[in-house]
Design a protein around this motif. Structure first.
Motif, PDB file in Angstrom:
ATOM      1  N   LEU C 112       0.830  -1.205   0.000  1.00  7.73           N
ATOM      2  CA  LEU C 112       0.000   0.000   0.000  1.00  7.73           C
ATOM      3  C   LEU C 112       0.864   1.254   0.000  1.00  7.73           C
ATOM      4  O   LEU C 112       0.586   2.233  -0.706  1.00  7.73           O
ATOM      5  CB  LEU C 112      -0.933   0.003   1.229  1.00  7.73           C
ATOM      6  CG  LEU C 112      -2.030  -1.068   1.224  1.00  7.73           C
ATOM      7  CD1 LEU C 112      -2.734  -1.097   2.579  1.00  7.73           C
ATOM      8  CD2 LEU C 112      -3.030  -0.837   0.103  1.00  7.73           C
ATOM      9  N   HIS C 115       2.568   1.734  -3.337  1.00 11.01           N
ATOM     10  CA  HIS C 115       1.598   2.194  -4.308  1.00 11.01           C
ATOM     11  C   HIS C 115       1.324   3.687  -4.140  1.00 11.01           C
ATOM     12  O   HIS C 115       1.296   4.450  -5.109  1.00 11.01           O
ATOM     13  CB  HIS C 115       0.288   1.403  -4.142  1.00 11.01           C
ATOM     14  CG  HIS C 115      -0.788   1.890  -5.039  1.00 11.01           C
ATOM     15  ND1 HIS C 115      -1.854   2.626  -4.592  1.00 11.01           N
ATOM     16  CD2 HIS C 115      -0.939   1.795  -6.385  1.00 11.01           C
ATOM     17  CE1 HIS C 115      -2.617   2.940  -5.621  1.00 11.01           C
ATOM     18  NE2 HIS C 115      -2.094   2.445  -6.715  1.00 11.01           N
ATOM     19  N   ARG C 116       1.150   4.121  -2.898  1.00  7.49           N
ATOM     20  CA  ARG C 116       0.877   5.532  -2.654  1.00  7.49           C
ATOM     21  C   ARG C 116       2.026   6.416  -3.097  1.00  7.49           C
ATOM     22  O   ARG C 116       1.838   7.532  -3.582  1.00  7.49           O
ATOM     23  CB  ARG C 116       0.609   5.748  -1.156  1.00  7.49           C
ATOM     24  CG  ARG C 116       0.165   7.172  -0.861  1.00  7.49           C
ATOM     25  CD  ARG C 116      -0.173   7.352   0.598  1.00  7.49           C
ATOM     26  NE  ARG C 116       1.002   7.377   1.435  1.00  7.49           N
ATOM     27  CZ  ARG C 116       0.979   7.522   2.754  1.00  7.49           C
ATOM     28  NH1 ARG C 116      -0.183   7.627   3.382  1.00  7.49           N
ATOM     29  NH2 ARG C 116       2.093   7.541   3.456  1.00  7.49           N
ATOM     30  N   ILE C 124      -5.470  -0.285  -6.841  1.00  8.92           N
ATOM     31  CA  ILE C 124      -5.812  -1.261  -5.796  1.00  8.92           C
ATOM     32  C   ILE C 124      -7.281  -1.077  -5.451  1.00  8.92           C
ATOM     33  O   ILE C 124      -7.625  -0.301  -4.552  1.00  8.92           O
ATOM     34  CB  ILE C 124      -4.915  -1.087  -4.551  1.00  8.92           C
ATOM     35  CG1 ILE C 124      -3.427  -1.100  -4.945  1.00  8.92           C
ATOM     36  CG2 ILE C 124      -5.203  -2.218  -3.545  1.00  8.92           C
ATOM     37  CD1 ILE C 124      -2.459  -1.025  -3.777  1.00  8.92           C
ATOM     38  N   VAL C 138      -5.713   0.040   6.271  1.00 12.76           N
ATOM     39  CA  VAL C 138      -5.964  -0.048   4.833  1.00 12.76           C
ATOM     40  C   VAL C 138      -6.778   1.153   4.371  1.00 12.76           C
ATOM     41  O   VAL C 138      -6.455   1.817   3.379  1.00 12.76           O
ATOM     42  CB  VAL C 138      -6.691  -1.367   4.501  1.00 12.76           C
ATOM     43  CG1 VAL C 138      -7.198  -1.346   3.055  1.00 12.76           C
ATOM     44  CG2 VAL C 138      -5.767  -2.555   4.743  1.00 12.76           C
ATOM     45  N   PHE C 141      -5.253   4.509   3.654  1.00  8.05           N
ATOM     46  CA  PHE C 141      -4.616   4.695   2.341  1.00  8.05           C
ATOM     47  C   PHE C 141      -5.658   4.987   1.249  1.00  8.05           C
ATOM     48  O   PHE C 141      -5.321   5.042   0.074  1.00  8.05           O
ATOM     49  CB  PHE C 141      -3.830   3.438   1.941  1.00  8.05           C
ATOM     50  CG  PHE C 141      -2.502   3.309   2.629  1.00  8.05           C
ATOM     51  CD1 PHE C 141      -1.366   3.882   2.077  1.00  8.05           C
ATOM     52  CD2 PHE C 141      -2.380   2.617   3.827  1.00  8.05           C
ATOM     53  CE1 PHE C 141      -0.134   3.755   2.703  1.00  8.05           C
ATOM     54  CE2 PHE C 141      -1.148   2.498   4.465  1.00  8.05           C
ATOM     55  CZ  PHE C 141      -0.026   3.074   3.908  1.00  8.05           C
ATOM     56  N   VAL C 143      -8.054   2.959   0.420  1.00  8.85           N
ATOM     57  CA  VAL C 143      -8.339   1.705  -0.277  1.00  8.85           C
ATOM     58  C   VAL C 143      -9.484   0.995   0.450  1.00  8.85           C
ATOM     59  O   VAL C 143      -9.458   0.868   1.676  1.00  8.85           O
ATOM     60  CB  VAL C 143      -7.079   0.804  -0.302  1.00  8.85           C
ATOM     61  CG1 VAL C 143      -7.409  -0.575  -0.843  1.00  8.85           C
ATOM     62  CG2 VAL C 143      -5.979   1.463  -1.134  1.00  8.85           C
TER      63      VAL C 143
END
Lengths: 290, 290, 290, 290
Positions: C112, C115-116, C124, C138, C141, C143
């Protein structure tokens, strides 16, 4: 604060100074005499004939905290006959670690996450940054975030004074997690606790700014990171830990930075862990890491 | 001389120059047209919009040696429309490699042993040393040994002239296997073939003499070795390969030298293998290694 | 969603099948014909005489998305004369990656966070876990988090059905980030997209449960992690990436687990990145990684 | 025979058994009492509450050899109160190492060369091989070479008897440098000294014959080597040292073998060095390596 790495009723005795015969026997007899049981023992001498001597002993001693004054008196008496300095730490008490950061979050978040997982035997009373970008993330870990902007220009005294008001008395060591400001010698003196930095190159290669750009220009096949204690000589302090990874001609500067970030956070987290566990002894511009 | 790494009826085409659309199509159509079958294909562009382009193609072509003139004419014609240089080598012909050494034998013997094992697709017409210590070992591998003493003092022209008499015309590249003399620019020009050196540090850290001593003084936690092409700028030539190993505070300078010797011979042998296989392209002060 | 690793107007063509002369020439002429400019080109043949052939070409083509149908028709026509399969992906479109996790958060949060940061060219759309411990992290983020509890007992069909309702049609691949449930062959078939797992050992050593305990019992001096595609044979799928780190007799099982977590997240993140970039080609029980 | 790694007037005391308080104090007081000066000190306990305890002390003691009987008597008396076994070695006396080899020369020559360089504190009274291919090379190092052919068929007793005649009484340990014969339990018993093997995989992966072929078939991304003490369980003895290197899909079995040879000789040489320096303590099927 609980951490699996904290050891209740354990103490760490660090001894260093001039090597001479009988130190190990004296110290181990001492530990036995004070009712301690040794659980880890490391020593190093750079020359058995009068060189520098270093020793780290972790021992279990019921009621260590309560009996600490008597124990310290015993140690002082025992070591009086040697030319040695010593320090004693309570392994059940986490060191208080402040983190200084700027915009980049990889080293900062990695430390916060390892700490939350219980992998770092420290407490984190504060994160201080000259930017606000990471404030929300830091606070989501339950850690206070303070913003101390950097004043433009060469005179850092105002922002350094603000930093000192936050730090002095509240922390046992400071970690620069890609903090992009150079700290003055005056600041370091007034701060009075160790400062650990992560430099994004294999020092002494690529000292100074923009090491990944320099690495790409030189065409190296490995890049690295170095964690070291901060001194007034920029990038010249005692090295605690280093590592490298393989790169190729095809890696751009930004790709080197992306891949290097992984090495940086690994190297910094090891240096912080070892410092927190009293495994690192400074000696001149070197470190002994047990 | 037979070597398992030599490839009968195979050729290697290296192309480099200004990137522009259509190079891959043109070269691969060319290989098909001349009856070749591509067995390895690598390319790299440092900027698809007019940057520098590099390509290495190994292809199988029955009767390559006999038909080489026509093949070269075809290549020249095809590439005339691009701003590219090219070179073609016969992969069934070993490059002739001279080794220059001094007293230390670890890199020298490692290369001789790898060659005897069939792991280096080269021939070794000679080893030249400014000492005689390794003569018997070298000759036990069936390789001629020549002794060219170093004349004391700054003027190296006499011994360099003697080296040139041995080398020029007889070798395709030269390896300095811990050869402890600095070669003049005049020598390099007259020699006219690539020279590969092994330096016992992770360049650009610890440039110059006694890198292990410097590494110990700086208290690094890794030591390394660097193989590079020799230029007139000492320790500044294009890097071919590097590697590092972990060391500790307890390693003495001689221990660093002992452990570093392993890294040196590994790094040098990889650089030599890749050069022998035409995998290394020089570009400015960099290398592209396919 | 923007990511620096996404490449506007770029496409990736993967070709694999029976090797035969002229494939490179045909494909590169094709790219030129459709107005593309090749920016990366890799190929491998396990036997130039009729073995299996693999090729990955990334090319820039203005208006690729709009003209994709004609481009695909051209590719189909060109490759009709070879025994090859091919696939074409738009490098400006992120693959949709679901993450399945259990209680442990190290691999999950690492993905995560990368990805950020923009280091993984994926989107995602969801994290699914059989525990709720990571829900808040989670969602911080941005998501979506879904909880699908594992039903005790051997019959997983109910929870697998719930997973399939969430995943099918919404994701292009699934990552098991230390997800502690074994997925049935029926589930994998119905899911219909690649599933990437991280196993906490150097496979094939220590297959199955509790590899760190087994590693400690065997007294190994290195531990590792393996990322592989999931097949119906537990821990036997094609390996994408592996790595190891050095351990000692003094490391306890929990210390191995703590240190191994770093290797796991490094190895998994590399495997995910390479899969997302279409660098990994499956062939039997192997992978070719370009 | 001189070796820089041999330490005149130095002894190594190894102590292991049941952990209990006061061992370090007792041993270090003992060393002081007998006039020794400790130069290296390592200890490990797998559980401070009654677990297994291991300690290695190297100390300098003038006239150690002459006074050894009294020193041993002192040690025996001091340690009588603990449940500990102990052994004492003279660090000025090289261990006598026999090497058993077959056709492959890389591990064999590497050990001979390191020994000649002074990097292994051993003497090498003999090399024994079931082939004659390496005879001349071995003798060029001044080391006796004996040929003991392997008798075809399952009954190894004749050739093992011949080996025993050469080895028993003449050597302190035996190194199998890619010796391709399996030694019987009866042989190991009659031999009565430690036997160190190098296995060409990362054990326990790819136990048994042809590990590089198995590694290629499994598609691993790393290969390794393992040095271990030989027991009657093939490839199951206590591991001394391991290492791995990165490989790719493009590496053939013979390429894996060529590259693996470098790891094998590195790993074996480290295991031999540490054994020669009394750094390795066997405990069940594990080793403690100080």
């Amino acid at each position: 604060m609980h951490s699996p790495s904290l050891l209740p009723a354990h103490a760490c005795l660090i001894v260093h100074g001039k090597d001479s015969p009988g130190i190990i026997a004296a110290v181990s007899a001492l530990i036995t005499r004070i009712g301690g049981n040794i659980v880890a023992f490391d020593q190093y001498s750079d020359d058995p004939r009068g060189g520098a001597y270093f020793q780290r002993v972790v021992f279990h001693r019921p009621d260590f905290a309560a009996d600490r004054p008597q124990i310290e008196a015993e140690i002082a008496q025992t070591l009086a006959g040697f030319e040695l300095e010593w320090s004693l730490t309570d392994q059940s008490v986490p060191k208080r670690m402040a983190i200084l950061a700027s915009k980049q979050d990889h080293c900062l978040l990695d430390l916060l996450w390892r700490h939350r997982r219980g992998d770092l035997p420290v407490s984190i009373p504060m994160v201080v940054s000259n930017h606000t970008a990471t404030a929300e993330d830091v606070r989501s870990f339950g850690v206070p975030f303070f913003h101390v902007p950097s004043v433009p220009g060469p005179d850092k005294s105002a922002s350094e004074a603000e930093l000192l008001k936050l730090l002095v008395g509240n922390v046992d060591f400071v970690v620069l997690a890609r903090y992009m400001q150079i700290l003055s010698g005056d600041f370091l003196t007034k701060l009075g606790v160790p400062v650990i930095n992560i430099h994004h190159s294999f020092l002494p290669a690529f000292i100074g700014a923009e090491p990944y750009k320099k690495a790409q220009q030189r065409g190296v096949k490995l890049i690295g990171a170095t964690s070291h204690y901060v001194t007034t000589d920029l990038d010249e302090g005692p090295i605690i830990e280093q590592d490298t990874i393989r790169v190729t001609h095809a890696d751009t500067v930004s790709e080197l930075a992306r891949r290097g970030a992984d090495v940086e956070r690994q190297v910094l987290s090891r240096a912080v862990l070892w410092h927190a566990q009293d495994r690192v002894i400074r000696h001149g511009n070197h470190t002994i890491v047990f």
